[in-house]
Write a protein that holds these residues in place. Structure first.
Motif, short mmCIF file in Angstrom:
data_model
loop_
_atom_site.label_atom_id
_atom_site.label_comp_id
_atom_site.label_asym_id
_atom_site.label_seq_id
_atom_site.Cartn_x
_atom_site.Cartn_y
_atom_site.Cartn_z
N ASP A 216 0.80 -1.14 0.06
CA ASP A 216 -0.26 0.01 -0.29
C ASP A 216 1.01 1.10 0.01
O ASP A 216 0.09 2.34 -0.41
CB ASP A 216 -0.54 0.36 0.91
N ALA A 217 2.32 1.40 0.06
CA ALA A 217 2.96 2.40 0.38
C ALA A 217 3.23 2.68 -1.16
O ALA A 217 4.01 1.73 -2.64
CB ALA A 217 3.93 2.29 1.42
N TYR A 218 4.02 3.84 -1.23
CA TYR A 218 4.23 4.90 -2.42
C TYR A 218 5.59 4.42 -2.57
O TYR A 218 6.43 4.75 -1.51
CB TYR A 218 3.95 6.18 -2.54
N SER A 219 6.19 3.53 -3.62
CA SER A 219 8.06 3.33 -3.84
C SER A 219 8.25 3.91 -5.23
O SER A 219 9.89 3.67 -4.24
CB SER A 219 7.63 1.75 -3.87
N TYR A 220 8.06 4.14 -5.73
CA TYR A 220 8.81 5.42 -6.79
C TYR A 220 8.12 5.79 -7.49
O TYR A 220 6.94 6.51 -7.54
CB TYR A 220 9.57 4.12 -7.85
N PRO A 221 8.40 7.17 -8.30
CA PRO A 221 7.78 7.76 -8.90
C PRO A 221 7.16 7.40 -9.74
O PRO A 221 7.00 6.29 -10.82
CB PRO A 221 8.61 8.54 -9.59
N PHE A 222 5.49 7.69 -10.27
CA PHE A 222 4.65 7.11 -10.66
C PHE A 222 3.87 5.71 -10.44
O PHE A 222 3.51 5.46 -10.59
CB PHE A 222 5.29 6.88 -12.31
N ASP A 223 3.99 5.24 -8.92
CA ASP A 223 3.51 4.52 -8.37
C ASP A 223 2.13 4.83 -7.75
O ASP A 223 1.74 4.92 -6.83
CB ASP A 223 4.51 4.09 -7.01
N ASP A 224 1.63 6.18 -7.97
CA ASP A 224 0.28 6.65 -6.96
C ASP A 224 -0.71 6.27 -7.33
O ASP A 224 -1.62 5.85 -6.57
CB ASP A 224 0.28 8.37 -7.97
N HIS A 225 -1.30 5.18 -8.70
CA HIS A 225 -2.49 4.62 -8.35
C HIS A 225 -2.37 3.34 -7.87
O HIS A 225 -3.39 3.13 -7.59
CB HIS A 225 -2.67 3.81 -10.19
N ARG A 226 -1.39 3.04 -7.10
CA ARG A 226 -1.31 2.20 -5.98
C ARG A 226 -0.90 2.01 -4.54
O ARG A 226 -0.79 1.78 -3.74
CB ARG A 226 -0.69 0.88 -6.40
N SER A 227 -1.03 3.65 -4.74
CA SER A 227 -0.85 4.32 -2.62
C SER A 227 -1.71 5.45 -2.60
O SER A 227 -1.47 5.94 -1.17
CB SER A 227 0.48 4.64 -3.23
N THR A 228 -2.28 6.04 -2.86
CA THR A 228 -2.73 7.06 -3.07
C THR A 228 -4.17 6.47 -2.33
O THR A 228 -5.38 6.00 -2.82
CB THR A 228 -2.77 8.05 -3.77
N PHE A 229 -4.13 7.20 -0.88
CA PHE A 229 -5.76 6.93 -0.39
C PHE A 229 -6.91 7.67 0.30
O PHE A 229 -6.10 9.10 0.22
CB PHE A 229 -5.61 6.49 1.11
N THR A 230 -7.97 7.77 -0.28
CA THR A 230 -8.57 8.96 0.38
C THR A 230 -9.72 9.60 1.21
O THR A 230 -10.89 8.34 1.78
CB THR A 230 -9.21 9.61 -1.40
N CYS A 231 -10.38 9.90 2.21
CA CYS A 231 -11.57 10.22 2.60
C CYS A 231 -12.04 11.49 2.82
O CYS A 231 -11.27 12.57 2.44
CB CYS A 231 -11.08 9.30 4.00
#
Length: 241
Positions: A216-231
């Motif tokens: 669930d963590a951001y691992s490198y540039p352009f990894d947003d789609h698998r690491s950004t959560f919203t509420c």
């Protein structure tokens, strides 16, 4: 560059009188010195740094909107004037970071309260490496079928114990960009796009190592789609473990 990091760089936040609470919890067996950095105009809570002994809780009322990042510093020693240094996450050799960012490798919890359309955005960022496990979770809302909606964002694994030899650092685990400083590993120059910077084509896919341990963590540039959560409209808990 992650969506959250982009917001930290360019977002000018207007401070409002109303806010929300962020609860910090140290579940480790050692002391953590929290580092904090707000975006331009957003202010920084508690001067940007404070001590948390094992088992302690600290609740801070945050402005809404607000954007910034938090991290845990380890192995710190400060004198009575707040001068000293930390083994990991150091910020200008002082207890209160006062606008200075954390020295990588460090695990960052990034938050934007009251962002686009009133949404909150939050993530765990390993783009600068790892030092200790962190979780950020909504307190008053629970997610539904969407994994990235009002659910905990977490990196609960002790990555240091499994860190590849070439990424090892004193008390932490470096990212490939930090360790090798090449355009390809840092996604810069001719590699500065999602199409050109694919970790699967690197000489070694180091982000896959981080992603495998903390999916669930951001691992490198352009990894947003698998690491950004919203509420939205909720308090948050940040856990050091």
């Amino acid at each position: 560059m992650s969506v959250m990091t982009f917001l930290l760089l360019v977002l000018g936040v207007t401070t409002l009188s109303e806010g929300r609470s962020v609860v910090f919890e140290n579940r480790r067996i050692d002391t953590v010195w929290v580092g904090a950095l707000g975006s331009a105009g957003g202010g920084t809570p508690k001067g940007g740094g404070w001590e948390m002994r094992p088992g302690s809780l600290v609740t801070i009322d945050m402005d809404d909107p607000w954007a910034g990042r938090f991290w845990g510093r380890t192995g710190c020693l400060f004198d009575g004037y707040g001068h000293g240094r930390c083994q990991t996450g150091d910020c200008g050799r002082r207890l209160q970071c006062n606008g200075t960012g954390g020295q990588p490798p460090a695990t960052f919890a990034e938050v934007q309260l009251g962002g686009w359309g009133g949404q909150d955005f939050y993530n765990i960022n390993l783009g600068d490496g790892f030092n200790i496990p962190i979780t950020i979770e909504p307190i008053e809302k629970q997610g539904g079928s969407d994994h990235y909606r009002c659910n905990p964002a977490s990196c609960p694994t002790n990555i240091n114990a499994l860190c590849p030899p070439k990424l090892r650092s004193d008390g932490g685990c470096k990212s490939a960009c930090l360790a090798f400083n090449t355009d390809q590993y840092c996604c810069r120059g001719r590699f500065n796009s999602a199409q050109a910077c694919r970790s699967s084509s690197w000489p070694r896919n180091y982000p896959a190592f981080f992603k495998g341990l903390c999916p669930d963590a951001y691992s490198y540039p352009f990894d947003d789609h698998r690491s950004t959560f919203t509420c939205e409209k909720t308090a948050y808990r940040i856990i050091f473990s």
